[in-house]
Motif scaffolding. Structure first.
Motif, PDB file in Angstrom:
ATOM      1  N   GLU A  11       0.826  -1.208   0.000  1.00  0.00           N
ATOM      2  CA  GLU A  11       0.000   0.000   0.000  1.00  0.00           C
ATOM      3  C   GLU A  11       0.861   1.260   0.000  1.00  0.00           C
ATOM      4  N   ARG A  12       1.955   1.239   0.755  1.00  0.00           N
ATOM      5  CA  ARG A  12       2.830   2.410   0.805  1.00  0.00           C
ATOM      6  C   ARG A  12       3.734   2.505  -0.412  1.00  0.00           C
ATOM      7  N   HIS A  13       3.988   1.359  -1.066  1.00  0.00           N
ATOM      8  CA  HIS A  13       4.890   1.333  -2.220  1.00  0.00           C
ATOM      9  C   HIS A  13       4.223   0.575  -3.364  1.00  0.00           C
ATOM     10  N   PRO A  14       3.255   1.170  -4.029  1.00  0.00           N
ATOM     11  CA  PRO A  14       2.564   0.462  -5.129  1.00  0.00           C
ATOM     12  C   PRO A  14       3.485   0.098  -6.287  1.00  0.00           C
ATOM     13  N   GLU A  15       4.646   0.725  -6.367  1.00  0.00           N
ATOM     14  CA  GLU A  15       5.570   0.380  -7.448  1.00  0.00           C
ATOM     15  C   GLU A  15       6.121  -1.038  -7.297  1.00  0.00           C
ATOM     16  N   LEU A  16       5.989  -1.628  -6.098  1.00  0.00           N
ATOM     17  CA  LEU A  16       6.469  -2.989  -5.881  1.00  0.00           C
ATOM     18  C   LEU A  16       5.645  -4.015  -6.645  1.00  0.00           C
ATOM     19  N   HIS A  17       4.459  -3.631  -7.113  1.00  0.00           N
ATOM     20  CA  HIS A  17       3.626  -4.567  -7.864  1.00  0.00           C
ATOM     21  C   HIS A  17       4.312  -5.050  -9.133  1.00  0.00           C
ATOM     22  N   SER A  18       5.237  -4.274  -9.647  1.00  0.00           N
ATOM     23  CA  SER A  18       5.951  -4.691 -10.854  1.00  0.00           C
ATOM     24  C   SER A  18       6.978  -5.773 -10.555  1.00  0.00           C
ATOM     25  N   ASN A  19       7.302  -5.983  -9.286  1.00  0.00           N
ATOM     26  CA  ASN A  19       8.297  -6.986  -8.911  1.00  0.00           C
ATOM     27  C   ASN A  19       7.692  -8.303  -8.450  1.00  0.00           C
ATOM     28  N   ILE A  20       6.433  -8.279  -8.047  1.00  0.00           N
ATOM     29  CA  ILE A  20       5.865  -9.453  -7.400  1.00  0.00           C
ATOM     30  C   ILE A  20       4.589  -9.880  -8.107  1.00  0.00           C
ATOM     31  N   THR A  21       4.463 -11.170  -8.335  1.00  0.00           N
ATOM     32  CA  THR A  21       3.257 -11.763  -8.905  1.00  0.00           C
ATOM     33  C   THR A  21       2.713 -12.788  -7.916  1.00  0.00           C
ATOM     34  N   PHE A  22       1.450 -12.640  -7.537  1.00  0.00           N
ATOM     35  CA  PHE A  22       0.785 -13.567  -6.634  1.00  0.00           C
ATOM     36  C   PHE A  22      -0.110 -14.493  -7.446  1.00  0.00           C
ATOM     37  N   LEU A  23       0.044 -15.782  -7.256  1.00  0.00           N
ATOM     38  CA  LEU A  23      -0.802 -16.761  -7.929  1.00  0.00           C
ATOM     39  C   LEU A  23      -1.426 -17.680  -6.885  1.00  0.00           C
ATOM     40  N   SER A  24      -2.741 -17.621  -6.773  1.00  0.00           N
ATOM     41  CA  SER A  24      -3.464 -18.437  -5.806  1.00  0.00           C
ATOM     42  C   SER A  24      -4.135 -19.605  -6.504  1.00  0.00           C
ATOM     43  N   GLY A  25      -4.349 -20.685  -5.769  1.00  0.00           N
ATOM     44  CA  GLY A  25      -4.964 -21.875  -6.343  1.00  0.00           C
ATOM     45  C   GLY A  25      -4.022 -22.685  -7.191  1.00  0.00           C
ATOM     46  N   VAL A  26      -2.716 -22.534  -6.989  1.00  0.00           N
ATOM     47  CA  VAL A  26      -1.708 -23.245  -7.772  1.00  0.00           C
ATOM     48  C   VAL A  26      -1.154 -24.396  -6.938  1.00  0.00           C
ATOM     49  N   GLN A  27      -1.345 -25.615  -7.381  1.00  0.00           N
ATOM     50  CA  GLN A  27      -0.795 -26.791  -6.727  1.00  0.00           C
ATOM     51  C   GLN A  27       0.494 -27.198  -7.428  1.00  0.00           C
ATOM     52  N   VAL A  28       1.623 -27.033  -6.753  1.00  0.00           N
ATOM     53  CA  VAL A  28       2.913 -27.444  -7.312  1.00  0.00           C
ATOM     54  C   VAL A  28       3.022 -28.953  -7.199  1.00  0.00           C
ATOM     55  N   GLU A  29       3.248 -29.609  -8.327  1.00  0.00           N
ATOM     56  CA  GLU A  29       3.256 -31.067  -8.385  1.00  0.00           C
ATOM     57  C   GLU A  29       4.651 -31.659  -8.214  1.00  0.00           C
ATOM     58  N   ARG A  30       5.656 -31.010  -8.767  1.00  0.00           N
ATOM     59  CA  ARG A  30       7.018 -31.521  -8.623  1.00  0.00           C
ATOM     60  C   ARG A  30       8.011 -30.451  -9.038  1.00  0.00           C
ATOM     61  N   ILE A  31       9.254 -30.661  -8.638  1.00  0.00           N
ATOM     62  CA  ILE A  31      10.356 -29.773  -8.990  1.00  0.00           C
ATOM     63  C   ILE A  31      11.114 -30.392 -10.146  1.00  0.00           C
ATOM     64  N   LEU A  32      11.355 -29.605 -11.173  1.00  0.00           N
ATOM     65  CA  LEU A  32      12.072 -30.090 -12.347  1.00  0.00           C
ATOM     66  C   LEU A  32      13.559 -29.811 -12.184  1.00  0.00           C
ATOM     67  N   ILE A  33      14.369 -30.809 -12.471  1.00  0.00           N
ATOM     68  CA  ILE A  33      15.821 -30.721 -12.295  1.00  0.00           C
ATOM     69  C   ILE A  33      16.492 -31.018 -13.628  1.00  0.00           C
ATOM     70  N   ARG A  34      17.498 -30.244 -13.939  1.00  0.00           N
ATOM     71  CA  ARG A  34      18.244 -30.471 -15.171  1.00  0.00           C
ATOM     72  C   ARG A  34      19.727 -30.546 -14.847  1.00  0.00           C
ATOM     73  N   CYS A  35      20.437 -31.227 -15.692  1.00  0.00           N
ATOM     74  CA  CYS A  35      21.886 -31.315 -15.557  1.00  0.00           C
ATOM     75  C   CYS A  35      22.493 -29.949 -15.873  1.00  0.00           C
ATOM     76  N   SER A  36      23.476 -29.535 -15.102  1.00  0.00           N
ATOM     77  CA  SER A  36      24.076 -28.217 -15.304  1.00  0.00           C
ATOM     78  C   SER A  36      24.725 -28.078 -16.670  1.00  0.00           C
ATOM     79  N   CYS A  37      25.129 -29.190 -17.277  1.00  0.00           N
ATOM     80  CA  CYS A  37      25.743 -29.115 -18.603  1.00  0.00           C
ATOM     81  C   CYS A  37      24.711 -28.793 -19.675  1.00  0.00           C
ATOM     82  N   ASP A  38      23.396 -28.968 -19.340  1.00  0.00           N
ATOM     83  CA  ASP A  38      22.339 -28.640 -20.286  1.00  0.00           C
ATOM     84  C   ASP A  38      21.886 -27.208 -20.162  1.00  0.00           C
ATOM     85  N   ALA A  39      22.324 -26.523 -19.095  1.00  0.00           N
ATOM     86  CA  ALA A  39      21.855 -25.162 -18.842  1.00  0.00           C
ATOM     87  C   ALA A  39      22.678 -24.174 -19.645  1.00  0.00           C
ATOM     88  N   GLY A  40      22.004 -23.243 -20.243  1.00  0.00           N
ATOM     89  CA  GLY A  40      22.706 -22.191 -20.970  1.00  0.00           C
ATOM     90  C   GLY A  40      23.403 -21.254 -20.017  1.00  0.00           C
TER      91      GLY A  40
END
Length: 737
Positions: free
Chosen positions: A280-309
């Motif tokens: 409320e005091r800093h409405p400019e923070l809305h550009s930094n934060i996204t709130f998503l409700s009703g989201v069920q995280v199913e799993r964490i995806l992992i990749r090999c570091s050699c595949d990462a750019g």
């Protein structure tokens, strides 16, 4: 209510999973640092309206993009694309104001007042698995396995949803731990956390902001006539030592407000008291934060570091910790797979995925993602992550220890909780309903009782409580006596647990109708008293595991699992360590002193004569059944299934009473415990049972952290909500170093 749009597959710098008190503290700290970065970018000195002094600017935080994922579905506003539509409310003068303070309040009516916390937490159908469909109820309710040291009873495990998580359903206690005992003498807290200074400094900042935002209700608002009824009866025969003990009574501070009505209390969750005022005091923070409700995280995806750019332009944005992880080429947690209603997609993280889902949901998600000990994953029917991605970097010379660590990461182990043993009185004094508490807890004494079996004193909280919620508590615990693993006498046949759960729900509903009668409920509330003995440093340790729906005893699952397809299995193993029973017995003497001083004219309901008669009758019946089995069926005279307790000083009746009536204090922690002072991931750190290092990074993986009560190496001597918030706030300082 406006519905959020389905999130597209997109990248964020930081993905926060969970919206409990630790997430509130973490987000509070991150947003403060973004404000500081913007302040320093425009001026090298000065101070903004949040009291943040100008310092050297951090690395480009003004463009930091954070998404926070919450599994409930209680949004009353739209936040897609980082926009918030503010709610309108009326202040005390009736003036219409635009305020962010209402944005994070849960829409379910049971969360509005602290007086309903027990109803909110327990009167909801149990949830054996995490469904992909979001719930609007503030509670996801699990149950434990039958607890062998609690007479095979099955215990509720309520977990909170919505913005604020557990602070939507808890009793609202805001209490600081005993830093000198919890951190200095506990060698399990590693590195920067040892001594508790980091937690304490963050906690002071958090409490200051909560007070400034009117999110705390000080205990001075509670009346005195109920707390010390003996003082009104002219009983002044206590010794000076007794008077000294009684005078150490502490009153509670609550995450509540009474601004809307002078006679009613309003629950204030930690997102409402910390995050909403900042936005409320800093409405400019809305550009930094996204709130998503009703989201069920199913799993964490992992990749090999050699595949990462690799982007050379991003090096300046990486923390020292992340640069070290790149040097060792650890596999990276790169994204989360999630369900959003009918939408199924992926949210990617450039820097960190931070789990703030609590001591039950966090290890469940890790295990479903193939992160845990090899034996636990095999039993669950889940393929380990290192077999899913086939990363060659795991087997090179520099990372020869990574696979060893990953095979032995004790996710879900070390589950701990405070234990509560009630003592119930019926007093002749009629208490004015206006003197009743806001949440049933009127205050407590802190006790340190020496024990013969340990060099560390038992830390206990002796509560005084009233009957404000007795019409929900009595039906629940009375019916709960039936919800256990039953064995038919003589036949040794186990009754199905599903039957016991169904009987429990039906009996509780019938008892609820009886105790819901207005006159009966009012009479009980005015005369019932509790003296609750809470053991704050128990030695018993349990475990959280999962079982994949596709697992079987004859085959192992070859593909990945999703959390929504897994059953969560919780075994706190209460009172499995005999030292906990001895500690409770030592604390019982203090409870007897309170009984003598305050309730000498009342009737002790529990344990009292009712329990004594029942205990004697059950002992005779059990002995008779064993003798019949021995005579006719060749059974054993001694019951081998009876749990053994050490210590001869604890009477048998008290052991049985503790087994029948001990309950959780609902402060689970320790399932992803931190340990070690560096990232060496050696065998010695595994001996400590640690899952994360002092930076809260999961061992053997990069870009994955845990920041909630599950990282506590041991319990703290206070309700965990405030400590979790301070943990998150403190972690924000080194997550974006």
């Amino acid at each position: 209510m406006e519905q959020q749009q389905a999130p597209k597959e997109q990248d964020f710098d930081i993905v926060i999973v969970g919206a409990g008190p630790s997430a509130a503290g973490l987000l509070h700290g991150l947003l403060h640092r973004i404000i500081l970065d913007r302040c320093c970018s425009s001026s090298s000195s000065g101070e903004d309206d949040d009291g943040i002094s100008g310092k050297k600017s951090l690395s480009n935080l003004s463009h930091l993009r954070i998404v926070i994922l919450e599994r409930g579905n209680n949004f009353s506003y739209t936040t897609h694309n980082s926009t918030l539509s503010c709610a309108k409310a009326a202040d005390d003068d009736g003036k219409i104001i635009t305020s962010s303070l209402l944005l994070f309040e849960h829409c379910h009516p049971s969360t509005f007042s602290l007086q309903n916390w027990f109803q909110t937490a327990h009167y909801v159908p149990p949830t054996p698995s995490l469904s992909c469909k979001a719930t609007r109820h503030p509670t996801i309710l699990y149950t434990t396995t039958p607890q062998s040291h609690l007479s095979n009873r099955i215990i509720d495990v309520p977990t909170g949803t919505g913005w604020g998580g557990g602070t939507n359903i808890n009793a609202g206690l805001v209490m600081q731990p005993q830093f000198g005992n919890d951190f200095d003498k506990n060698n399990n807290w590693p590195g920067r956390w040892k001594g508790g200074d980091l937690i304490q400094n963050s906690m002071d900042e958090i409490v200051s902001d909560m007070k400034k935002n009117k999110g705390l209700l000080l205990s001075t608002s509670l009346g005195n006539d109920f707390l010390l009824p003996g003082s009104e009866e002219g009983e002044e025969d206590g010794s000076s030592e007794e008077d000294g003990f009684m005078s150490s009574f502490e009153r509670p501070t609550l995450s509540s407000s009474t601004t809307r009505s002078s006679s009613d209390n309003i629950r204030v969750n930690y997102f409402t008291s910390l995050i909403a005022p900042l936005l409320e005091r800093h409405p400019e923070l809305h550009s930094n934060i996204t709130f998503l409700s009703g989201v069920q995280v199913e799993r964490i995806l992992i990749r090999c570091s050699c595949d990462a750019g690799h982007d050379d332009n991003c090096d300046d944005d990486l923390s020292t910790r992340q640069q070290q992880q790149q040097q060792y080429k650890l596999p990276q947690a790169c994204a989360v797979e999630c369900n959003y209603g009918d939408y199924h997609g992926i949210i990617r993280a450039k820097h960190d995925i931070i789990l703030c889902s609590g001591a039950i949901a966090t290890p469940s998600l890790l295990l479903a993602s193939g992160i845990g000990t090899e034996d636990d994953l095999r039993m669950a029917g889940i393929t380990p992550w290192y077999e899913q991605i086939k990363c060659n970097n795991i087997h090179n010379a520099n990372n020869s220890h990574v696979e060893s660590v990953s095979r032995n990461l004790p996710v879900g182990h070390n589950l701990r909780d405070h234990i509560l043993l009630p003592r119930v009185f019926l007093t002749p004094r009629r208490c004015n309903s206006g003197a009743l508490s806001y949440n049933s807890i009127n205050g407590w004494w802190m006790i340190h009782a020496p024990t013969s079996s340990s060099t560390i004193a038992a830390k206990m909280q002796l509560q005084l409580a009233d009957g404000i919620q007795i019409e929900y508590m009595i039906p629940h615990f009375a019916a709960g006596a039936l919800r256990r693993r039953w064995i038919l006498p003589l036949l040794d046949v186990h009754l199905p647990l599903a039957w016991m759960q169904g009987i429990f729900l039906r009996v509780r509903a019938v008892l609820r109708v009886f105790f819901g009668i207005a006159l009966s409920s009012k009479w009980v509330k005015q005369r019932i008293r509790f003296s609750n003995l809470c053991l704050l440093n128990p030695k018993s340790v349990g475990q959280v595991t999962v079982r994949s729906s596709s697992s079987s005893s004859s085959s192992r699952m070859k593909s990945f699992a999703r959390l929504g397809d897994c059953k969560v299995i919780i075994d706190p193993n209460y009172l499995s360590d005999s030292r906990d029973v001895e500690s409770l017995w030592r604390g019982w003497t203090y409870s007897s002193r309170v009984k003598q001083r305050l309730f000498r004219r009342g009737i002790e309901i529990l344990p009292g004569h009712t329990f004594s008669i029942g205990y004697a009758a059950c002992s005779l019946l059990s002995s008779a059944i064993r003798r019949v089995k021995a005579a006719f069926l060749g059974g054993e005279l001694h019951n081998k299934n009876e749990p053994e307790y050490g210590g001869n000083e604890v009477p048998q009746w008290f052991r049985k009473y503790a087994a029948e009536f001990s309950n959780p204090y609902y402060h689970w922690c320790g399932t992803c415990a931190m340990g070690g002072e560096d990232s060496s991931m050696s065998a010695t750190t595994l001996n400590l049972g640690s899952v994360v290092d002092e930076h809260l990074c999961v061992r053997g993986l990069s870009n994955l952290r845990v920041c909630d009560a599950s990282v506590f190496p041991d319990t703290v001597s206070a309700p965990t909500a405030l400590t979790c918030t301070a943990l998150g706030h403190a972690a924000s300082s080194f997550i974006i170093e």
